[in-house]
Design an enzyme around this catalytic site. Sequence first.
Site, PDB file in Angstrom:
ATOM      1  CB  THR A 125      60.000  30.083 -38.197  1.00  0.00           C
ATOM      2  OG1 THR A 125      59.805  28.852 -38.890  1.00  0.00           O
ATOM      3  CG2 THR A 125      58.664  30.462 -37.546  1.00  0.00           C
ATOM      4  CD  GLU A 127      57.350  25.155 -38.338  1.00  0.00           C
ATOM      5  OE1 GLU A 127      58.270  24.394 -38.048  1.00  0.00           O
ATOM      6  OE2 GLU A 127      56.209  25.008 -37.906  1.00  0.00           O
ATOM      7  CE1 TYR A 150      58.586  28.042 -32.882  1.00  0.00           C
ATOM      8  CE2 TYR A 150      58.067  27.103 -35.028  1.00  0.00           C
ATOM      9  CZ  TYR A 150      58.891  27.854 -34.222  1.00  0.00           C
ATOM     10  OH  TYR A 150      60.025  28.434 -34.731  1.00  0.00           O
ATOM     11  CE  LYS A 154      59.562  32.525 -33.909  1.00  0.00           C
ATOM     12  NZ  LYS A 154      60.618  33.040 -32.989  1.00  0.00           N
TER      13      LYS A 154
HETATM   14  P1  NAD Z   1      66.265  26.501 -29.075  1.00  0.00           P
HETATM   15  O1  NAD Z   1      65.025  25.865 -28.552  1.00  0.00           O
HETATM   16  O2  NAD Z   1      67.462  25.671 -29.354  1.00  0.00           O
HETATM   17  O3  NAD Z   1      66.748  27.650 -28.064  1.00  0.00           O
HETATM   18  C1  NAD Z   1      65.839  28.554 -27.483  1.00  0.00           C
HETATM   19  C2  NAD Z   1      66.604  29.326 -26.404  1.00  0.00           C
HETATM   20  O4  NAD Z   1      65.708  30.301 -25.848  1.00  0.00           O
HETATM   21  C3  NAD Z   1      67.104  28.452 -25.237  1.00  0.00           C
HETATM   22  O5  NAD Z   1      68.406  28.805 -24.887  1.00  0.00           O
HETATM   23  C4  NAD Z   1      66.123  28.776 -24.123  1.00  0.00           C
HETATM   24  O6  NAD Z   1      66.681  28.627 -22.822  1.00  0.00           O
HETATM   25  C5  NAD Z   1      65.791  30.228 -24.425  1.00  0.00           C
HETATM   26  N1  NAD Z   1      64.497  30.632 -23.870  1.00  0.00           N
HETATM   27  C6  NAD Z   1      63.304  29.993 -24.010  1.00  0.00           C
HETATM   28  N2  NAD Z   1      62.334  30.662 -23.338  1.00  0.00           N
HETATM   29  C7  NAD Z   1      62.941  31.758 -22.802  1.00  0.00           C
HETATM   30  C8  NAD Z   1      62.463  32.839 -22.022  1.00  0.00           C
HETATM   31  N3  NAD Z   1      61.185  32.922 -21.646  1.00  0.00           N
HETATM   32  N4  NAD Z   1      63.336  33.797 -21.642  1.00  0.00           N
HETATM   33  C9  NAD Z   1      64.657  33.719 -22.019  1.00  0.00           C
HETATM   34  N5  NAD Z   1      65.153  32.700 -22.735  1.00  0.00           N
HETATM   35  C10 NAD Z   1      64.296  31.739 -23.130  1.00  0.00           C
HETATM   36  O7  NAD Z   1      65.806  27.312 -30.357  1.00  0.00           O
HETATM   37  P2  NAD Z   1      66.569  27.514 -31.758  1.00  0.00           P
HETATM   38  O8  NAD Z   1      66.314  26.358 -32.616  1.00  0.00           O
HETATM   39  O9  NAD Z   1      67.924  27.976 -31.486  1.00  0.00           O
HETATM   40  O10 NAD Z   1      65.699  28.732 -32.346  1.00  0.00           O
HETATM   41  C11 NAD Z   1      66.056  30.085 -32.073  1.00  0.00           C
HETATM   42  C12 NAD Z   1      65.066  30.988 -32.775  1.00  0.00           C
HETATM   43  O11 NAD Z   1      65.084  30.735 -34.172  1.00  0.00           O
HETATM   44  C13 NAD Z   1      63.610  30.804 -32.338  1.00  0.00           C
HETATM   45  O12 NAD Z   1      63.004  32.062 -32.262  1.00  0.00           O
HETATM   46  C14 NAD Z   1      62.990  29.969 -33.446  1.00  0.00           C
HETATM   47  O13 NAD Z   1      61.609  30.230 -33.568  1.00  0.00           O
HETATM   48  C15 NAD Z   1      63.774  30.473 -34.646  1.00  0.00           C
HETATM   49  N6  NAD Z   1      63.922  29.530 -35.761  1.00  0.00           N
HETATM   50  C16 NAD Z   1      64.367  28.257 -35.546  1.00  0.00           C
HETATM   51  C17 NAD Z   1      64.585  27.405 -36.628  1.00  0.00           C
HETATM   52  C18 NAD Z   1      65.116  25.991 -36.452  1.00  0.00           C
HETATM   53  O14 NAD Z   1      65.160  25.246 -37.417  1.00  0.00           O
HETATM   54  N7  NAD Z   1      65.522  25.582 -35.252  1.00  0.00           N
HETATM   55  C19 NAD Z   1      64.314  27.857 -37.927  1.00  0.00           C
HETATM   56  C20 NAD Z   1      63.826  29.159 -38.105  1.00  0.00           C
HETATM   57  C21 NAD Z   1      63.652  29.986 -37.021  1.00  0.00           C
HETATM   58  O1  DAU Z   2      60.861  25.554 -40.669  1.00  0.00           O
HETATM   59  C1  DAU Z   2      61.512  26.156 -39.582  1.00  0.00           C
HETATM   60  C2  DAU Z   2      61.148  25.413 -38.325  1.00  0.00           C
HETATM   61  O2  DAU Z   2      61.835  24.171 -38.394  1.00  0.00           O
HETATM   62  C3  DAU Z   2      61.507  26.153 -37.039  1.00  0.00           C
HETATM   63  O3  DAU Z   2      60.732  27.309 -36.950  1.00  0.00           O
HETATM   64  C4  DAU Z   2      61.246  25.275 -35.818  1.00  0.00           C
HETATM   65  O4  DAU Z   2      61.718  25.928 -34.648  1.00  0.00           O
HETATM   66  C5  DAU Z   2      61.995  23.979 -35.991  1.00  0.00           C
HETATM   67  O5  DAU Z   2      61.673  23.112 -34.918  1.00  0.00           O
HETATM   68  C6  DAU Z   2      61.626  23.309 -37.309  1.00  0.00           C
HETATM   69  O6  DAU Z   2      60.243  22.860 -37.300  1.00  0.00           O
HETATM   70  P1  DAU Z   2      59.834  21.459 -37.950  1.00  0.00           P
HETATM   71  O7  DAU Z   2      58.575  21.006 -37.323  1.00  0.00           O
HETATM   72  O8  DAU Z   2      59.874  21.515 -39.435  1.00  0.00           O
HETATM   73  O9  DAU Z   2      61.111  20.589 -37.472  1.00  0.00           O
HETATM   74  P2  DAU Z   2      61.245  19.133 -36.869  1.00  0.00           P
HETATM   75  O10 DAU Z   2      62.707  18.850 -36.820  1.00  0.00           O
HETATM   76  O11 DAU Z   2      60.470  18.966 -35.617  1.00  0.00           O
HETATM   77  O12 DAU Z   2      60.583  18.230 -37.983  1.00  0.00           O
HETATM   78  C7  DAU Z   2      61.060  18.232 -39.316  1.00  0.00           C
HETATM   79  C8  DAU Z   2      60.205  17.274 -40.112  1.00  0.00           C
HETATM   80  O13 DAU Z   2      60.474  15.941 -39.649  1.00  0.00           O
HETATM   81  C9  DAU Z   2      58.711  17.465 -39.916  1.00  0.00           C
HETATM   82  O14 DAU Z   2      58.045  17.185 -41.141  1.00  0.00           O
HETATM   83  C10 DAU Z   2      58.337  16.441 -38.862  1.00  0.00           C
HETATM   84  C11 DAU Z   2      59.286  15.290 -39.159  1.00  0.00           C
HETATM   85  N1  DAU Z   2      59.697  14.473 -37.993  1.00  0.00           N
HETATM   86  C12 DAU Z   2      60.206  15.129 -36.914  1.00  0.00           C
HETATM   87  C13 DAU Z   2      60.617  14.426 -35.804  1.00  0.00           C
HETATM   88  C14 DAU Z   2      61.172  15.144 -34.591  1.00  0.00           C
HETATM   89  C15 DAU Z   2      59.616  13.105 -38.026  1.00  0.00           C
HETATM   90  O15 DAU Z   2      59.173  12.502 -39.024  1.00  0.00           O
HETATM   91  N2  DAU Z   2      60.027  12.402 -36.922  1.00  0.00           N
HETATM   92  C16 DAU Z   2      60.506  13.009 -35.805  1.00  0.00           C
HETATM   93  O16 DAU Z   2      60.833  12.299 -34.820  1.00  0.00           O
END
Ligand code: NAD
Ligand code: DAU
Length: 343
Positions: A125, A127, A150, A154
């Site tokens: 990520t 982050e 978090y 990572k």
């Molecule tokens: P998510 O929370 O939607 O899904 C995570 C998945 O991992 C789930 O299916 C969960 O059951 C599984 N999991 C959790 N713990 C586990 C364990 N111990 N063993 C096996 N499976 C397990 O997450 P996402 O948003 O799809 O993110 C996927 C990856 O991408 C993560 O590594 C996250 O850090 C990274 N990422 C996410 C974002 C974002 O915006 N969501 C952005 C950049 C990177």
């Molecule tokens: O940047 C990549 C990351 O983006 C991933 O690595 C993480 O897995 C993913 O959760 C996400 O992290 P953020 O903390 O940026 O995402 P989130 O959607 O939780 O929040 C986005 C922005 O919105 C952040 O500035 C917090 C704000 N926020 C979030 C929520 C859930 C609010 O203001 N209100 C809310 O209820």
Amino acid sequence: MKLLVTGAAGFIGSAFVRMLLGRQDGTSVTVLDKLTYAGNLENLEPVRDLAGFAFVRGDIANAEVVNALTADLKPDAIVHFAAESHVDRSILSPGEFFETNLRGTFTLLEAARAYKVPRFVHVSTDEVYGSLDEPLEADENFPLNTSSPYSASKAGSDLLVRSYFLTYGLQTLITRASNNYGPYHFPEKLIPLMINNALEGKELPVYGDGMQVRDWLFVEDHARGIEAVLKSGRAGEIYNIGGNCSLPNLEVVNRIIAATGASPSQIKYVQDRPGHDRRYALDSSKLTRETGWSPQVEFNDGLRITVDWYRNNRGWIDRVRSKEYLKFYDENYTRRGPAGVAA
Ligand code: NAD
Ligand code: DAU
């Protein structure tokens, strides 16, 4: 290609698997997923009956499970999505982030080393670079500067992955993407939470002043970026994957209000997130230069697709809002004070 994909019952991993298997080109995928609150087999429903798909429920931190599966499958590559992924949950309960994101990644790396898996893609990520002042953009050499449990977990896992390349010669690649959005997104993150609250006439909880900036990437663009890295990235390298779409949160919320027909009076400014990073910004020119990848979906188009998906999938949203979700919502929102009060 024969892939072992971890965490693909979640949001991004499932998009990656739906994309690959939807082509029916002989790629096979075995998903290893613990099915935590964020894992949902419904996300894999479109590919469940396709040739080449297999699912194993298990914990990536369980060496017995991971070793047996890796030895048996002999994958060409591991693509590692599994993680605890929500910053707010890492603030409320950091222990699971250590277990999955650090111990789980370590367990997979050890199996990859022992069974000589040819390629290991670690999904990380933006982050890990922390908050950046305007006009900075982080490239892959930018220092790590994490704020939440978090992002710290990572960054730690990224360093561990790198150490396996340098120490053992494991062919690792790391991707660092910006904020994803799109269908099948668990309604704890900003965009799906705001869309669903907007559609239901509920409050839209904006943290602090709402002027924090995130770079939004449509999930299918992210999936294509990971495929590009898997197929043509150079081992040992890190690749940023950004959406080229930096917006303050309040602007995102206002566009959701416009797209759903909600009322601006639903916005409620609430107590800020502790350690809240103000601005993320990514330079992903390395991935574009080396593989030709670039984000294809404009934010307004992606948002429209996402809003339509949630309008048409009310059953999915009802089912994922289990008792566990209600407990999290209560802990994170109901007890949150108004904006301006120190966290
Ligand atoms: P998510 O929370 O939607 O899904 C995570 C998945 O991992 C789930 O299916 C969960 O059951 C599984 N999991 C959790 N713990 C586990 C364990 N111990 N063993 C096996 N499976 C397990 O997450 P996402 O948003 O799809 O993110 C996927 C990856 O991408 C993560 O590594 C996250 O850090 C990274 N990422 C996410 C974002 C974002 O915006 N969501 C952005 C950049 C990177
Ligand atoms: O940047 C990549 C990351 O983006 C991933 O690595 C993480 O897995 C993913 O959760 C996400 O992290 P953020 O903390 O940026 O995402 P989130 O959607 O939780 O929040 C986005 C922005 O919105 C952040 O500035 C917090 C704000 N926020 C979030 C929520 C859930 C609010 O203001 N209100 C809310 O209820």
